[in-house]
Design a protein around this motif. Sequence first.
Motif, PDB file in Angstrom:
ATOM      1  N   TYR A  23       0.842  -1.203   0.000  1.00 41.94           N
ATOM      2  CA  TYR A  23       0.000   0.000   0.000  1.00 41.94           C
ATOM      3  C   TYR A  23       0.870   1.243   0.000  1.00 41.94           C
ATOM      4  O   TYR A  23       2.014   1.218   0.449  1.00 41.94           O
ATOM      5  N   GLN A  45      -3.731   3.379   2.325  1.00 36.41           N
ATOM      6  CA  GLN A  45      -4.083   3.969   1.022  1.00 36.41           C
ATOM      7  C   GLN A  45      -3.637   3.044  -0.097  1.00 36.41           C
ATOM      8  O   GLN A  45      -2.476   2.644  -0.150  1.00 36.41           O
ATOM      9  N   ASP A  46      -4.555   2.700  -1.001  1.00 39.82           N
ATOM     10  CA  ASP A  46      -4.247   1.855  -2.150  1.00 39.82           C
ATOM     11  C   ASP A  46      -3.281   2.574  -3.085  1.00 39.82           C
ATOM     12  O   ASP A  46      -3.392   3.787  -3.287  1.00 39.82           O
ATOM     13  N   LYS A  47      -2.324   1.832  -3.653  1.00 39.39           N
ATOM     14  CA  LYS A  47      -1.340   2.437  -4.560  1.00 39.39           C
ATOM     15  C   LYS A  47      -1.940   2.815  -5.910  1.00 39.39           C
ATOM     16  O   LYS A  47      -1.589   3.818  -6.491  1.00 39.39           O
ATOM     17  N   LYS A  48      -2.855   1.982  -6.413  1.00 37.91           N
ATOM     18  CA  LYS A  48      -3.383   2.188  -7.761  1.00 37.91           C
ATOM     19  C   LYS A  48      -4.541   3.167  -7.789  1.00 37.91           C
ATOM     20  O   LYS A  48      -4.647   3.991  -8.672  1.00 37.91           O
ATOM     21  N   THR A  49      -5.445   3.041  -6.829  1.00 31.95           N
ATOM     22  CA  THR A  49      -6.648   3.867  -6.808  1.00 31.95           C
ATOM     23  C   THR A  49      -6.598   4.789  -5.603  1.00 31.95           C
ATOM     24  O   THR A  49      -6.648   4.335  -4.480  1.00 31.95           O
ATOM     25  N   SER A  52      -9.390   4.471  -2.794  1.00 31.26           N
ATOM     26  CA  SER A  52      -9.626   3.214  -2.099  1.00 31.26           C
ATOM     27  C   SER A  52      -8.707   3.074  -0.889  1.00 31.26           C
ATOM     28  O   SER A  52      -7.510   3.347  -0.970  1.00 31.26           O
ATOM     29  N   THR A  54      -7.970   0.438   2.752  1.00 34.94           N
ATOM     30  CA  THR A  54      -8.185  -0.857   3.385  1.00 34.94           C
ATOM     31  C   THR A  54      -7.881  -0.704   4.869  1.00 34.94           C
ATOM     32  O   THR A  54      -6.915  -0.040   5.233  1.00 34.94           O
TER      33      THR A  54
END
Length: 67
Positions: A23, A45-49, A52, A54
């Motif tokens: 992440y 924090q999501d790396k791609k979006t 988003s 978790t």
Amino acid sequence: MIYQEALKAMKKRIPIKAGGIVYKRINAIIFRKTDTKEYIQLELQDKKTQNSVTIVNMSQAEVEDET
């Protein structure tokens, strides 16, 4: 991971690994309490979006090795 590691990683915005996924950073450290238990969770924090996140138990996370 222990609380001091999580706090340092959050302040320095270091990538975090949990459940085999890397992440971008810790957005928040969450303290929760039930009638019988207290525990700490991390909002990752999501790396791609960017929209988003978790939530994981702090014990399931580790600082990502950048080597």
